[in-house]
Scaffold this motif. Structure first.
Motif, PDB file in Angstrom:
ATOM      1  N   CYS A  35       0.855  -1.184   0.000  1.00  0.00           N
ATOM      2  CA  CYS A  35       0.000   0.000   0.000  1.00  0.00           C
ATOM      3  C   CYS A  35       0.892   1.236   0.000  1.00  0.00           C
ATOM      4  O   CYS A  35       1.560   1.531   0.989  1.00  0.00           O
ATOM      5  N   THR A  36       0.932   1.932  -1.097  1.00  0.00           N
ATOM      6  CA  THR A  36       1.759   3.131  -1.232  1.00  0.00           C
ATOM      7  C   THR A  36       0.886   4.376  -1.260  1.00  0.00           C
ATOM      8  O   THR A  36      -0.344   4.301  -1.355  1.00  0.00           O
ATOM      9  N   ALA A  37       1.542   5.525  -1.202  1.00  0.00           N
ATOM     10  CA  ALA A  37       0.810   6.785  -1.294  1.00  0.00           C
ATOM     11  C   ALA A  37       0.099   6.894  -2.632  1.00  0.00           C
ATOM     12  O   ALA A  37      -1.027   7.408  -2.717  1.00  0.00           O
ATOM     13  N   GLU A  38       0.726   6.386  -3.688  1.00  0.00           N
ATOM     14  CA  GLU A  38       0.093   6.428  -5.012  1.00  0.00           C
ATOM     15  C   GLU A  38      -1.153   5.560  -5.052  1.00  0.00           C
ATOM     16  O   GLU A  38      -2.154   5.919  -5.679  1.00  0.00           O
ATOM     17  N   ARG A  84      -3.135   4.905  -2.537  1.00  0.00           N
ATOM     18  CA  ARG A  84      -4.193   5.620  -1.805  1.00  0.00           C
ATOM     19  C   ARG A  84      -4.746   6.782  -2.616  1.00  0.00           C
ATOM     20  O   ARG A  84      -5.928   7.099  -2.519  1.00  0.00           O
ATOM     21  N   GLN A  85      -3.892   7.426  -3.411  1.00  0.00           N
ATOM     22  CA  GLN A  85      -4.342   8.551  -4.224  1.00  0.00           C
ATOM     23  C   GLN A  85      -5.006   8.103  -5.514  1.00  0.00           C
ATOM     24  O   GLN A  85      -5.893   8.785  -6.026  1.00  0.00           O
ATOM     25  N   ARG A  86      -4.570   6.956  -6.061  1.00  0.00           N
ATOM     26  CA  ARG A  86      -5.130   6.439  -7.314  1.00  0.00           C
ATOM     27  C   ARG A  86      -5.482   4.970  -7.125  1.00  0.00           C
ATOM     28  O   ARG A  86      -4.798   4.078  -7.640  1.00  0.00           O
ATOM     29  N   PRO A  87      -6.529   4.667  -6.371  1.00  0.00           N
ATOM     30  CA  PRO A  87      -6.855   3.263  -6.102  1.00  0.00           C
ATOM     31  C   PRO A  87      -7.290   2.480  -7.332  1.00  0.00           C
ATOM     32  O   PRO A  87      -7.333   1.251  -7.285  1.00  0.00           O
TER      33      PRO A  87
END
Length: 208
Positions: free
Chosen positions: A181-184, A186-189
């Motif tokens: 689970c990366t920041a990307e 979470r921002q672009r599921p």
């Protein structure tokens, strides 16, 4: 046109110009891009709802809000002593939360879920890496958003294996993989979840 009429027209035009200036309106021949309209989705559940729930154990799940994933605190009916130290029970409780419809307050805050049932989770098989979780459907057969919700929810709980990762497999004979689970994510599921080969378990010692 008579002089008196021309004078009246000019006076009316001057009055309209003065009215526009007084309202703060400036005429321009250049198109103005004011940008997108501000979002009215708060993505924030009132604290009173969480505080009112006193039974069960506190859990955190990732739901969809707008085009991103946001964490929501809930209460699971699973008893704490049953979930403590058992990643499979923890994962099962979290998966049930992800499949449940958002509450009224969550819907009003803009939350939804892409995880649809029936979907269950069990522990790994013989030969799987430690802490493997196997879903009743192949992870790659889920929608990208649903898989992102599951990965981020599991990875941030005792069901994960640390470093924001979780080892997932499915009902088939495919080897489980490590999902991050990366920041990307979470921002672009709706994008692909980063994966890596799961660690190979050490061979069992020979009895001879």
């Amino acid at each position: 046109m008579s002089r008196l009429r021309r004078t009246g027209v000019m006076a009316a035009a001057l009055a309209m110009a003065a009215l526009a200036t007084g309202c703060g309106i400036r005429t321009t021949s250049v198109p103005v891009d004011a940008g997108p309209a501000p979002s009215r989705v708060p993505c924030d559940v009132p604290g009173e709802e969480a505080a009112a729930q006193t039974t069960g154990i506190a859990v955190r799940v990732f739901l969809v809000c707008g085009s991103q994933l946001d964490a929501v605190d809930r209460r699971s009916p699973l008893q704490e002593e049953k979930a403590d130290g058992d990643p499979v029970r923890t994962a099962a409780a979290l998966l049930a939360q992800l499949q449940s419809e958002p509450s009224q307050s969550e819907r009003q805050a803009g939350f939804s879920t892409a995880v649809k049932g029936p979907l269950t989770v069990t522990g790994g098989r013989q030969g799987d890496p430690a802490d493997t979780l196997r879903l009743s459907r192949q992870p790659e057969d889920l929608t990208a958003t649903a898989l992102s919700q599951i990965v981020c929810t599991f990875a941030g709980s005792p069901a994960g294996v640390g470093e924001d990762t979780v080892v997932l497999g499915g009902p088939g004979d495919y080897a489980p993989r490590r999902y991050r689970c990366t920041a990307e994510v979470r921002q672009r599921p709706d994008s692909a979840v980063p994966t890596a080969a799961a660690p190979t378990p050490p061979p069992k010692p020979s009895l001879s």
